[in-house]
Design a protein around this motif. Structure first.
Motif, PDB file in Angstrom:
ATOM      1  N   THR A   1      12.391   2.057  -1.839  1.00  0.00           N
ATOM      2  CA  THR A   1      13.840   2.350  -1.367  1.00  0.00           C
ATOM      3  C   THR A   1      13.750   3.649  -0.465  1.00  0.00           C
ATOM      4  OG1 THR A   1      14.525   3.681  -3.111  1.00  0.00           O
ATOM      5  CG2 THR A   1      14.950   1.411  -3.225  1.00  0.00           C
ATOM      6  N   PRO A   2      14.911   3.829   0.423  1.00  0.00           N
ATOM      7  CA  PRO A   2      14.783   5.378   1.101  1.00  0.00           C
ATOM      8  C   PRO A   2      14.614   6.430   0.123  1.00  0.00           C
ATOM      9  CG  PRO A   2      16.192   3.824   2.083  1.00  0.00           C
ATOM     10  CD  PRO A   2      15.787   3.211   0.822  1.00  0.00           C
ATOM     11  N   ASP A   3      15.185   6.349  -1.155  1.00  0.00           N
ATOM     12  CA  ASP A   3      15.115   7.466  -2.003  1.00  0.00           C
ATOM     13  C   ASP A   3      13.900   7.622  -2.490  1.00  0.00           C
ATOM     14  OD1 ASP A   3      17.944   8.262  -1.544  1.00  0.00           O
ATOM     15  OD2 ASP A   3      18.602   7.003  -3.238  1.00  0.00           O
ATOM     16  N   GLN A   4      13.344   6.415  -2.931  1.00  0.00           N
ATOM     17  CA  GLN A   4      12.096   6.622  -3.474  1.00  0.00           C
ATOM     18  C   GLN A   4      11.025   7.173  -2.621  1.00  0.00           C
ATOM     19  OE1 GLN A   4      11.567   2.163  -4.486  1.00  0.00           O
ATOM     20  NE2 GLN A   4      11.592   3.111  -6.675  1.00  0.00           N
ATOM     21  N   ARG A   5      11.119   6.806  -1.340  1.00  0.00           N
ATOM     22  CA  ARG A   5      10.191   7.386  -0.414  1.00  0.00           C
ATOM     23  C   ARG A   5      10.285   8.814  -0.192  1.00  0.00           C
ATOM     24  NH1 ARG A   5       9.919   4.382   5.606  1.00  0.00           N
ATOM     25  NH2 ARG A   5       9.746   2.551   3.984  1.00  0.00           N
ATOM     26  N   THR A   6      11.563   9.303  -0.163  1.00  0.00           N
ATOM     27  CA  THR A   6      11.827  10.866  -0.171  1.00  0.00           C
ATOM     28  C   THR A   6      11.234  11.518  -1.096  1.00  0.00           C
ATOM     29  OG1 THR A   6      13.664  10.249   1.178  1.00  0.00           O
ATOM     30  CG2 THR A   6      13.561  12.347   0.311  1.00  0.00           C
ATOM     31  N   ALA A   7      11.580  10.885  -2.431  1.00  0.00           N
ATOM     32  CA  ALA A   7      10.971  11.312  -3.495  1.00  0.00           C
ATOM     33  C   ALA A   7       9.267  11.442  -3.526  1.00  0.00           C
ATOM     34  CB  ALA A   7      11.237  10.785  -4.819  1.00  0.00           C
TER      35      ALA A   7
END
Length: 340
Positions: A164-170
């Motif tokens: 997900t975008p959040d997982q990628r950012t993290a």
């Protein structure tokens, strides 16, 4: 006598199931315009990866049943010597796909042995990372994967489409590799210009006073714990197990077996003969808990059959149980449905 030029070597590394062979296939089938040679190392007794190389335009050398940075280093030296000795097979560019348990630093050091010093130079070390599975590795495996990252000129952060975008950012926020080039990739697709022609300054930079390899770029800073050195022999960390059968397998039963494997089995891969698609080779990839079994075209005269390799943490593979489970998948029925 004409002087022979030093051959650039691209080393493709990365942990089990990261997508190295997919990246390699993409690279080989691009318009690179070079006479390539490829060496493919597989930790198991059957070299599945060399069979999954789809380009027929280059020399492919299989190095199986061990890791080229330790147990089969001698095979690597012998094959390199053979490749360089014959003017008819001498390539313009050499690609080495390391096994998923190899330390690329040790392979790079082998390439700098005196007999290869004038003939080979490292163009770049590409380390492929499975972005969706990296956080699931236990401490020993994280240690090895981190060593592979430390050696990289370019890090290919693969399978980002599964985040997900959040997982990628993290994930990216935890990667403090300020001087390494990190490229996000889906299905191993990376522009050719970023993979070949990295041309690290190997003649002066990569060898430290003690003769060991150092990365071409400034050593990365990581957020990972500082670990002790990984044992040199990777046989001490992993076991492999292989299985072959000429009898077609029931697809649903095979999927169930793969889903039931313990978490300490990191990787399974192979060419499968499934009853639901008897006229096609099917390619099995299991990485962590994710399993894909996909058709890959006709057998083209080869005898249909299944070849599987399983790689896991030492002691995690129960060979008798696994053999029983797979033999229970045998299906003699005459199904003709083509899977999609």
């Amino acid at each position: 006598m004409s002087q022979q030029h030093s051959i650039p070597v691209t080393l493709v590394a990365g942990f089990l199931g990261a997508g190295k062979t997919t990246l390699l296939n993409h690279l080989l089938n691009s318009d690179h315009g070079r006479r390539m040679a490829v060496m493919v190392n597989d930790f198991g007794a059957i070299n599945i990866d060399s069979q999954l190389i789809v380009s027929q335009t280059q020399t492919t050398v299989s190095l199986a049943n061990g890791c080229i940075c330790c147990t089969v280093e001698g095979d690597l030296i012998a094959q390199l010597s053979t490749l360089l000795a014959d003017p008819q097979t001498r390539p313009e560019h050499l690609i080495i796909e390391a096994s998923g348990v190899s330390n690329p630093v040790k392979i790079a050091n082998t390439l700098r042995y005196p007999q290869f010093r004038q003939s080979l130079h490292i163009d770049g070390i590409l380390t492929v990372v499975d972005a969706a599975q990296f956080d699931d590795l236990d401490s020993d495996m994280t240690r090895l994967a981190t060593e592979q990252l430390d050696a990289a000129d370019i890090i290919i952060l693969n399978k980002t489409d599964l985040l997900t975008p959040d997982q990628r950012t993290a994930l990216k926020s935890r990667w403090l590799y300020p001087n390494a080039r990190v490229i996000e990739s889906e299905h191993g697709v990376v522009p050719l210009a970023l993979l070949l022609g990295v041309e690290r300054k190997t003649t002066a930079e990569p060898v430290s006073p003690d003769g060991r390899h150092t990365p071409a770029l400034t050593a990365p800073t990581t957020t990972f714990e500082t670990f002790k050195a990984v044992p040199h022999q990777h046989d001490s960390l992993f076991n492999t197990w292989s299985w072959q059968s000429d009898i077609p397998l029931n697809l649903k039963a095979l999927r169930n077996v793969m889903a039931s494997l313990p978490a300490a089995i990191y990787r399974a891969k192979g060419i499968c003969h499934v009853a639901e698609a008897r006229d096609q080779r099917c390619i099995l990839h299991l990485v962590g808990t994710r399993c894909e079994i996909t058709p890959a075209g006709p057998w083209k005269g080869a005898t249909p059959g299944t070849q599987l390799i399983v790689i896991g943490k030492r002691g995690a593979i129960d060979a008798n149980t696994l053999r029983t489970l797979l033999e229970a998948c045998h299906d003699e029925s005459n199904l003709g449905v083509v899977i999609d």
